[in-house]
Design a protein around this motif. Structure first.
Motif, short mmCIF file in Angstrom:
data_model
loop_
_atom_site.label_atom_id
_atom_site.label_comp_id
_atom_site.label_asym_id
_atom_site.label_seq_id
_atom_site.Cartn_x
_atom_site.Cartn_y
_atom_site.Cartn_z
N MET A 40 0.83 -1.20 0.00
CA MET A 40 0.00 0.00 0.00
C MET A 40 0.87 1.25 0.00
SD MET A 40 -2.89 -1.13 2.80
CE MET A 40 -3.70 0.48 2.77
N ARG A 41 1.96 1.20 0.73
CA ARG A 41 2.87 2.36 0.78
C ARG A 41 3.48 2.60 -0.60
NH1 ARG A 41 6.15 0.39 4.35
NH2 ARG A 41 4.96 1.12 6.16
N ARG A 42 3.91 1.53 -1.26
CA ARG A 42 4.50 1.68 -2.59
C ARG A 42 3.49 2.15 -3.62
NH1 ARG A 42 6.89 -3.29 -0.96
NH2 ARG A 42 5.38 -4.46 -2.23
N ALA A 43 2.21 1.86 -3.39
CA ALA A 43 1.16 2.18 -4.35
C ALA A 43 0.55 3.56 -4.13
CB ALA A 43 0.07 1.12 -4.31
N LEU A 44 1.06 4.33 -3.17
CA LEU A 44 0.51 5.66 -2.94
C LEU A 44 0.59 6.51 -4.22
CD1 LEU A 44 2.05 6.55 0.55
CD2 LEU A 44 -0.38 6.36 0.04
N PRO A 45 -0.40 7.34 -4.47
CA PRO A 45 -0.30 8.29 -5.59
C PRO A 45 0.87 9.25 -5.35
CG PRO A 45 -2.54 8.17 -4.74
CD PRO A 45 -1.68 7.44 -3.76
N PRO A 46 1.31 9.94 -6.39
CA PRO A 46 2.40 10.91 -6.20
C PRO A 46 2.04 11.93 -5.14
CG PRO A 46 2.00 10.54 -8.54
CD PRO A 46 0.90 9.84 -7.80
N GLY A 47 2.98 12.20 -4.25
CA GLY A 47 2.75 13.18 -3.19
C GLY A 47 2.97 14.60 -3.69
N GLY A 48 2.86 15.53 -2.76
CA GLY A 48 2.99 16.94 -3.13
C GLY A 48 4.41 17.33 -3.51
N GLU A 49 4.50 18.26 -4.44
CA GLU A 49 5.80 18.79 -4.84
C GLU A 49 6.37 19.63 -3.70
OE1 GLU A 49 7.78 21.56 -8.41
OE2 GLU A 49 5.68 20.86 -8.53
N VAL A 50 7.67 19.48 -3.44
CA VAL A 50 8.28 20.25 -2.35
C VAL A 50 8.19 21.74 -2.68
CG1 VAL A 50 9.83 18.38 -1.65
CG2 VAL A 50 10.61 20.06 -3.32
N PRO A 51 7.91 22.58 -1.68
CA PRO A 51 7.69 24.00 -1.96
C PRO A 51 8.95 24.78 -2.29
CG PRO A 51 7.49 23.58 0.38
CD PRO A 51 7.62 22.24 -0.28
N GLU A 52 10.11 24.25 -1.91
CA GLU A 52 11.37 24.94 -2.22
C GLU A 52 12.52 23.95 -2.19
OE1 GLU A 52 13.08 27.23 1.32
OE2 GLU A 52 10.91 27.22 1.76
N ASP A 53 13.62 24.34 -2.79
CA ASP A 53 14.82 23.51 -2.80
C ASP A 53 15.65 23.88 -1.56
OD1 ASP A 53 16.66 21.66 -3.59
OD2 ASP A 53 17.38 22.77 -5.35
N TYR A 54 15.31 23.28 -0.44
CA TYR A 54 15.89 23.65 0.84
C TYR A 54 17.43 23.60 0.81
CZ TYR A 54 11.11 22.53 2.22
OH TYR A 54 9.74 22.48 2.30
N VAL A 55 18.03 24.56 1.51
CA VAL A 55 19.48 24.60 1.62
C VAL A 55 19.88 24.11 3.01
CG1 VAL A 55 21.54 26.04 1.54
CG2 VAL A 55 19.63 26.51 -0.01
N PHE A 56 20.66 23.04 3.05
CA PHE A 56 21.20 22.48 4.27
C PHE A 56 22.69 22.81 4.34
CE2 PHE A 56 17.62 19.94 2.93
CZ PHE A 56 16.92 19.68 4.10
N GLU A 57 23.33 22.39 5.43
CA GLU A 57 24.79 22.49 5.54
C GLU A 57 25.36 21.11 5.84
OE1 GLU A 57 26.26 26.94 6.83
OE2 GLU A 57 26.14 25.38 8.38
N ARG A 58 26.49 20.83 5.23
CA ARG A 58 27.22 19.60 5.49
C ARG A 58 28.70 19.94 5.67
NH1 ARG A 58 26.81 17.00 -0.61
NH2 ARG A 58 28.00 18.63 -1.69
#
Length: 243
Positions: A40-58
């Protein structure tokens, strides 16, 4: 569950075998239910598009912090897993529940990353996170700082995005916020669009009586092993950061 040859251990009683066979049937049913839920998890419809390209630090070259965008975290994969670690700057030490889980995931990370990208994110500065991971001996987990971005509140890595109704149901005050151990899965499509696929919403679901949320037990070997023992998890035991 159908007829099949059953096991028997030395000197066991008939009563033990009868009870164990009934338990085995229940374990087989649970296995099948686990597979059903995974499908069921694999069969989920496409989820929402992310609202922004988040910037992290590494930690980058020469052990210096460097920015990295969400879209870059996928590497060669189309799937990305982000685990929100309860280790914000206000904490003197990280959540022991998260920490024991990451102790285990560090060993799994080298295998997971053959099929999907995996990173651990937290709100503390990246130098603090990297130092902690090094001291802990985590050699395979990728640590990222959210660096003040909106990712934790958008994807429930903390309680900031809870609705008033959710707060009232759980007895949270309007101005109370803290980190939560959220696991989110994202997928990058062929055109570069990034969509949210799944999140561990059980973290915020009402608990059953006598239980904690158990939202990530499926990936937690500590609780799985203790569930195999006669004593079980116990009424008061909870893992510590150090013993």
């Amino acid at each position: 569950m159908g007829d099949f040859a059953r096991m028997a251990f030395p000197n066991e009683s008939a009563a033990y075998r009868e009870a164990r066979n009934a338990l085995l049937d229940a374990e087989i049913a649970l296995r099948r239910q686990t597979e059903t839920v995974a499908a069921m998890r694999r069969a989920l419809p496409p989820g929402g598009e992310v609202p922004e390209d988040y910037v992290f630090e590494r930690i980058g070259a020469h052990f210096r912090p460097e920015p990295v965008r969400l879209s870059e975290l996928f590497g060669e994969h189309s799937t990305l897993l982000l685990y929100s670690y309860m280790f914000g700057p206000e904490r003197d030490s990280p959540c022991p529940g998260c920490t024991h889980l990451l102790d285990s995931l560090d060993g799994a990370a080298r295998h997971v990353t053959q099929r999907a990208a995996l990173h651990v994110v937290a709100r503390s500065p990246i130098a603090r996170l990297a130092g902690w991971a090094h001291g802990r001996g985590w050699n395979h987990l990728s640590m990222l700082s959210t660096a003040g971005n909106a990712y934790p509140s958008h994807y429930y890595g903390n309680t900031a995005a809870l609705t008033p109704a959710m707060r009232e149901q759980r007895g949270y005050k309007p101005d109370e916020n803290w980190d939560e151990p959220m696991l989110n899965v994202f997928r990058k499509e062929g055109d570069g669009t990034i969509r949210h696929i799944w999140g561990s919403e059980l973290v915020f679901a009402p608990d059953d009586p006598g239980q904690n949320h158990r939202a990530l037990d499926a990936i937690d070997p500590l609780w799985a092993l203790l569930d195999m023992t006669p004593e079980g998890r116990g009424e008061t035991f909870f893992p510590k950061v150090n013993y």
